[in-house]
Write a protein that holds these residues in place. Structure first.
Motif, mmCIF file in Angstrom:
data_model
loop_
_atom_site.group_PDB
_atom_site.id
_atom_site.type_symbol
_atom_site.label_atom_id
_atom_site.label_comp_id
_atom_site.label_asym_id
_atom_site.label_seq_id
_atom_site.Cartn_x
_atom_site.Cartn_y
_atom_site.Cartn_z
ATOM 1 N N ARG A 206 0.830 -1.214 0.000
ATOM 2 C CA ARG A 206 0.000 0.000 0.000
ATOM 3 C C ARG A 206 0.860 1.257 0.000
ATOM 4 O O ARG A 206 0.472 2.297 -0.510
ATOM 5 C CB ARG A 206 -0.925 -0.019 1.213
ATOM 6 C CG ARG A 206 -2.120 0.904 1.096
ATOM 7 C CD ARG A 206 -3.120 0.642 2.199
ATOM 8 N NE ARG A 206 -4.306 1.481 1.993
ATOM 9 C CZ ARG A 206 -4.430 2.720 2.433
ATOM 10 N NH1 ARG A 206 -3.435 3.265 3.110
ATOM 11 N NH2 ARG A 206 -5.528 3.412 2.205
ATOM 12 N N GLY A 207 2.048 1.155 0.593
ATOM 13 C CA GLY A 207 3.025 2.229 0.507
ATOM 14 C C GLY A 207 2.817 3.390 1.448
ATOM 15 O O GLY A 207 3.584 4.351 1.439
ATOM 16 N N THR A 208 1.775 3.347 2.271
ATOM 17 C CA THR A 208 1.488 4.459 3.177
ATOM 18 C C THR A 208 0.584 3.968 4.295
ATOM 19 O O THR A 208 -0.194 3.025 4.110
ATOM 20 C CB THR A 208 0.796 5.616 2.429
ATOM 21 O OG1 THR A 208 0.344 6.579 3.374
ATOM 22 C CG2 THR A 208 -0.385 5.143 1.621
ATOM 23 N N LEU A 209 0.690 4.620 5.438
ATOM 24 C CA LEU A 209 -0.171 4.298 6.576
ATOM 25 C C LEU A 209 -1.434 5.149 6.588
ATOM 26 O O LEU A 209 -2.288 4.976 7.447
ATOM 27 C CB LEU A 209 0.602 4.501 7.886
ATOM 28 C CG LEU A 209 1.763 3.530 8.141
ATOM 29 C CD1 LEU A 209 2.536 3.948 9.393
ATOM 30 C CD2 LEU A 209 1.258 2.101 8.289
ATOM 31 N N SER A 210 -1.542 6.067 5.665
ATOM 32 C CA SER A 210 -2.716 6.936 5.614
ATOM 33 C C SER A 210 -3.971 6.123 5.327
ATOM 34 O O SER A 210 -3.990 5.323 4.389
ATOM 35 C CB SER A 210 -2.543 7.994 4.520
ATOM 36 O OG SER A 210 -3.756 8.687 4.302
ATOM 37 N N PRO A 211 -5.035 6.315 6.119
ATOM 38 C CA PRO A 211 -6.278 5.581 5.856
ATOM 39 C C PRO A 211 -7.002 6.062 4.601
ATOM 40 O O PRO A 211 -7.857 5.378 4.077
ATOM 41 C CB PRO A 211 -7.124 5.847 7.106
ATOM 42 C CG PRO A 211 -6.616 7.171 7.618
ATOM 43 C CD PRO A 211 -5.143 7.183 7.318
ATOM 44 N N LYS A 212 -6.636 7.254 4.105
ATOM 45 C CA LYS A 212 -7.342 7.845 2.967
ATOM 46 C C LYS A 212 -6.664 7.547 1.636
ATOM 47 O O LYS A 212 -7.330 7.482 0.605
ATOM 48 C CB LYS A 212 -7.441 9.372 3.139
ATOM 49 C CG LYS A 212 -8.323 9.819 4.279
ATOM 50 C CD LYS A 212 -8.250 11.312 4.497
ATOM 51 C CE LYS A 212 -8.925 12.081 3.388
ATOM 52 N NZ LYS A 212 -10.363 11.940 3.356
ATOM 53 N N THR A 213 -5.339 7.395 1.643
ATOM 54 C CA THR A 213 -4.615 7.396 0.380
ATOM 55 C C THR A 213 -3.567 6.304 0.305
ATOM 56 O O THR A 213 -2.603 6.311 1.072
ATOM 57 C CB THR A 213 -3.912 8.755 0.183
ATOM 58 O OG1 THR A 213 -4.837 9.806 0.436
ATOM 59 C CG2 THR A 213 -3.391 8.880 -1.230
ATOM 60 N N PRO A 214 -3.687 5.366 -0.641
ATOM 61 C CA PRO A 214 -2.601 4.422 -0.898
ATOM 62 C C PRO A 214 -1.509 5.097 -1.726
ATOM 63 O O PRO A 214 -1.642 6.264 -2.104
ATOM 64 C CB PRO A 214 -3.298 3.318 -1.711
ATOM 65 C CG PRO A 214 -4.391 4.047 -2.434
ATOM 66 C CD PRO A 214 -4.852 5.127 -1.498
ATOM 67 N N LEU A 215 -0.435 4.404 -1.983
ATOM 68 C CA LEU A 215 0.672 4.950 -2.767
ATOM 69 C C LEU A 215 0.194 5.263 -4.182
ATOM 70 O O LEU A 215 -0.402 4.434 -4.856
ATOM 71 C CB LEU A 215 1.823 3.939 -2.818
ATOM 72 C CG LEU A 215 3.123 4.413 -3.468
ATOM 73 C CD1 LEU A 215 3.745 5.556 -2.673
ATOM 74 C CD2 LEU A 215 4.105 3.254 -3.593
ATOM 75 N N ARG A 216 0.452 6.500 -4.630
ATOM 76 C CA ARG A 216 0.120 6.931 -5.983
ATOM 77 C C ARG A 216 1.354 7.541 -6.613
ATOM 78 O O ARG A 216 2.324 7.889 -5.926
ATOM 79 C CB ARG A 216 -1.007 7.960 -5.966
ATOM 80 C CG ARG A 216 -2.304 7.504 -5.298
ATOM 81 C CD ARG A 216 -3.393 8.534 -5.538
ATOM 82 N NE ARG A 216 -4.594 8.299 -4.762
ATOM 83 C CZ ARG A 216 -5.556 7.450 -5.091
ATOM 84 N NH1 ARG A 216 -5.432 6.717 -6.184
ATOM 85 N NH2 ARG A 216 -6.639 7.311 -4.346
#
Length: 668
Positions: A206-216
């Motif tokens: 997923r590349g990120t711990l943010s609940p809103k945004t995966p890796l882009r």
């Protein structure tokens, strides 16, 4: 000898602690990461001319940022191996597992190598990391294969691919064959390690711990140096991301808008004519001015769901609004519309003068990596420093990365504030963000531009607590937050030399009349700068696409554009004419003077007089010529926007030049 003995002791210790599956996968993971890092270095050397003058630390940061993409791609590939190996490990079926591991991993490494070598030449031609156009061979395989054979050292490239793949195979084989027998571990221990490492792999993918945004791809756009941003990307990531988000056949302009004719260009030139621009070659226009540019700052507020209907509702109830006080001192447009009912549409259209494409946000699509030459780019070229502020995760909808690639220097978000100020997934309170931006503007070199995106007037509808205040709703709070900003800003030196633009990202739907509800698009537009502008109400119909041309015309900055906006200040303010377009899903809408056309691309269109006593009456059968004209206008704008973007002709830089080559391939 001592070093080798110590290494064996370390491995033996790991064998006792970790599951053997994990140790093998970690070794292969290290091989993949090493490969991508070496490839990024080679990519840098081959394209070294693009990095002349860029600080070394920024180039180095590209490698660190790129590591996130390398990890994501590597773990995607290894996730299959992880699951299958555990299944066999649980059930003690390991006799042929090594062979499978060697074959699978060698194949994946071969794919990585093949695509990376292809990308070297692809980038030289298109100045873009791998994307869906690498499969252009399917359009005309005979021609494209012949062109590739004649244009590239195919034999040499194939030999390189085979040689590196063979070396990779030997390395992979050594990794798995050298695996020693390990102590048996309990079934419970295996389950625990499976869950723990499964979660870690998921996070890495997923590349990120943010609940809103995966890796882009936008996470790679960390600087204003696009060469470094592209270096940070991983071509395997961009290719497969593009394949997922861009179903090519369904996004071709001809497929979506088959009714657009060659004569549509002339019609669009007429409706886009604002008397201050001149078409050179459609859709290219140029704006030129007699006087020198004004070095005024520009601050744009995109207020979440700050709809015209809500303003009217509060006004009718006698509830004082700061917005109403401000509009009495401003240029105000009551007949103004957003170009969609999603925040990303509002951000994109307000800054670049174009409608968002049908389907996924253009800011998310890989094709969105090209420069868009909108308001932010043009101001940047004219010496402005750019800021983008949002109260939550700036990578949501890939906004931060997209704007970094289009003239924005600095992004301010919830990550610049203490964690205890975060109210929900929407981040910190708007008024705290506004306070911060006033501080930023106060200390910023001038001229600058700022885009401030508020969020609190949105679910989960949390009204921030402010001492001495009792807000009726999040809308009421947003109005106060705006007032709070102006109270602070007017004490600062930058205030008098700043053009403030206040509008909304979109409206708010409440008891809709139509299936494409106007309430969702009807928003205010207010331009405030007493030192430069006298207050007046413009009845002209406009949309967010008109903001860039209007602001640049106010600043007297000469510019070229391929957008479909207008300078709203060049129309008679007393006449309620003009047009606005918008869409949701597969339905387009256009307001043109007193007409409203709902163009259902997969259904029957309807034509309404939206301000009449009978707004639901369908005039499609009574005025077919009007219906066809409006259909041609709205579909024509979406058609040419889609063509320009997918053929990389939207800008005037390197990407635009390379698009000519790409377009020739499509035509053939």
């Amino acid at each position: 000898m001592g070093t080798r003995k110590n290494w064996k002791i370390i491995l033996s210790s790991l064998n006792l602690i970790f599951n053997p599956v994990i140790i093998d996968l970690f070794k292969i993971f290290f091989v993949f990461i090493t490969f991508f890092s070496l490839y990024r270095f080679i990519f840098l050397l081959i394209n070294l001319n693009e990095f002349v003058g860029i600080p070394f630390l920024i180039i180095l940061q590209s490698f660190l940022v790129g590591l996130r993409f390398d990890i994501s791609v590597s773990l995607y590939a290894l996730s299959i191996l992880f699951i299958l190996n555990y299944l066999f490990y649980f059930f003690n079926k390991r006799h042929w597992l090594k062979i499978f591991n060697i074959v699978y991993t060698s194949f994946v490494l071969f794919v990585f190598i093949f695509l990376s070598v292809v990308e070297i030449e692809f980038y030289k031609y298109f100045y873009s990391r791998l994307n869906i156009y690498v499969f252009n061979v399917e359009e005309n395989p005979k021609f494209v294969i012949k062109m590739i054979w004649e244009s590239y050292p195919v034999i040499l490239l194939l030999l390189i691919i085979l040689l590196v793949s063979f070396l990779g195979f030997l390395l992979v084989k050594k990794v798995f064959i050298s695996t020693t027998e390990r102590r048996s571990q309990s079934f419970v221990y295996q389950i625990i390690t499976f869950v723990i490492f499964g979660i870690l792999i998921f996070i890495g993918i997923r590349g990120t711990l943010s609940p809103k945004t995966p890796l882009r791809w936008g996470h790679a756009f960390f600087s204003t140096y696009n060469a470094c941003n592209k270096l940070a990307l991983n071509g395997i990531f961009t290719l497969f991301d593009d394949l997922i988000k861009n179903p090519k056949k369904t996004e071709q302009a001809e497929h979506l808008f088959p009714s657009v004719k060659s004569e549509t260009q002339l019609l669009l030139q007429n409706v886009l004519n604002d008397s201050s621009s001149m078409f050179t070659s459609f859709p290219l226009r140029k704006y030129e001015f007699d006087s020198s540019p004004l070095k005024f700052n520009v601050v744009i507020f995109l207020l979440e769901s700050f709809s015209s209907n809500k303003i009217e509702e509060y006004t009718q109830k006698g509830i004082p609004l700061f917005f109403n006080n401000l509009k009495a001192k401003s240029i105000y447009f009551p007949n103004f519309y957003s170009n969609g009912i999603h925040t990303y549409m509002g951000v994109f259209s307000s800054l670049f003068g174009l409608p968002n494409l049908i389907g996924t946000s253009i800011m998310v699509k890989t094709i969105g990596q090209q420069p868009f030459y909108g308001l932010t780019n043009i101001l940047k070229e004219n010496g402005y420093i750019g800021y983008f502020a949002v109260s939550h995760d700036p990578n949501f909808d890939n906004m931060a990365g997209f704007l970094h690639g289009n003239g924005v220097d600095y992004v301010i978000s919830q990550f610049d504030f203490p964690a205890n100020l975060v109210l929900s997934s929407l981040g910190i309170p708007d008024h705290i963000l506004f306070e911060k931006m006033n501080q930023v503007f106060t200390t910023s070199p001038e001229p600058f531009f700022g885009i401030i995106l508020s969020t609190n007037n949105h679910g989960p509808w949390i009204i921030p607590k402010v001492e001495g205040k009792n807000f009726l709703s999040t809308f009421h709070y947003t109005d106060w937050a705006l007032e709070h900003f102006f109270e602070l800003a007017q004490k600062e030196k930058y205030f008098e030399r700043t053009i403030f633009v206040i509008t909304a990202d979109h409206g708010l739907v409440d008891k809709p009349l139509y299936d494409l509800p106007l309430e969702g698009m009807h928003i205010p537009l207010l331009i405030y700068c007493p030192k430069l502008l006298l207050p007046i109400e413009y009845r002209t119909i406009g949309s967010q696409m008109d903001i860039p041309n209007t602001i640049l015309s106010l600043l007297k900055i000469p510019f070229r554009t391929k957008n479909f906006g207008k300078n709203l200040l060049n129309f008679n303010p007393h006449f309620e004419n003009g047009f606005a377009i918008f869409h949701e899903s597969q339905t387009l809408g256009i307001i043109f003077n007193d007409w409203y056309l709902i163009d259902r691309l997969k259904g029957k269109p309807t034509l309404h007089k939206y301000k009449s006593s009978d707004p639901l009456k369908d005039y499609a059968g009574i005025y077919p010529d009007t219906l066809n004209m409006l259909k041609e206008i709205v579909e024509g704008i979406y058609y040419y926007t889609t063509k320009l973007i997918f053929e990389r002709k939207i800008s005037f830089g390197v990407d635009s030049l390379q698009s000519n080559k790409l377009n020739k391939l499509h035509q053939r």
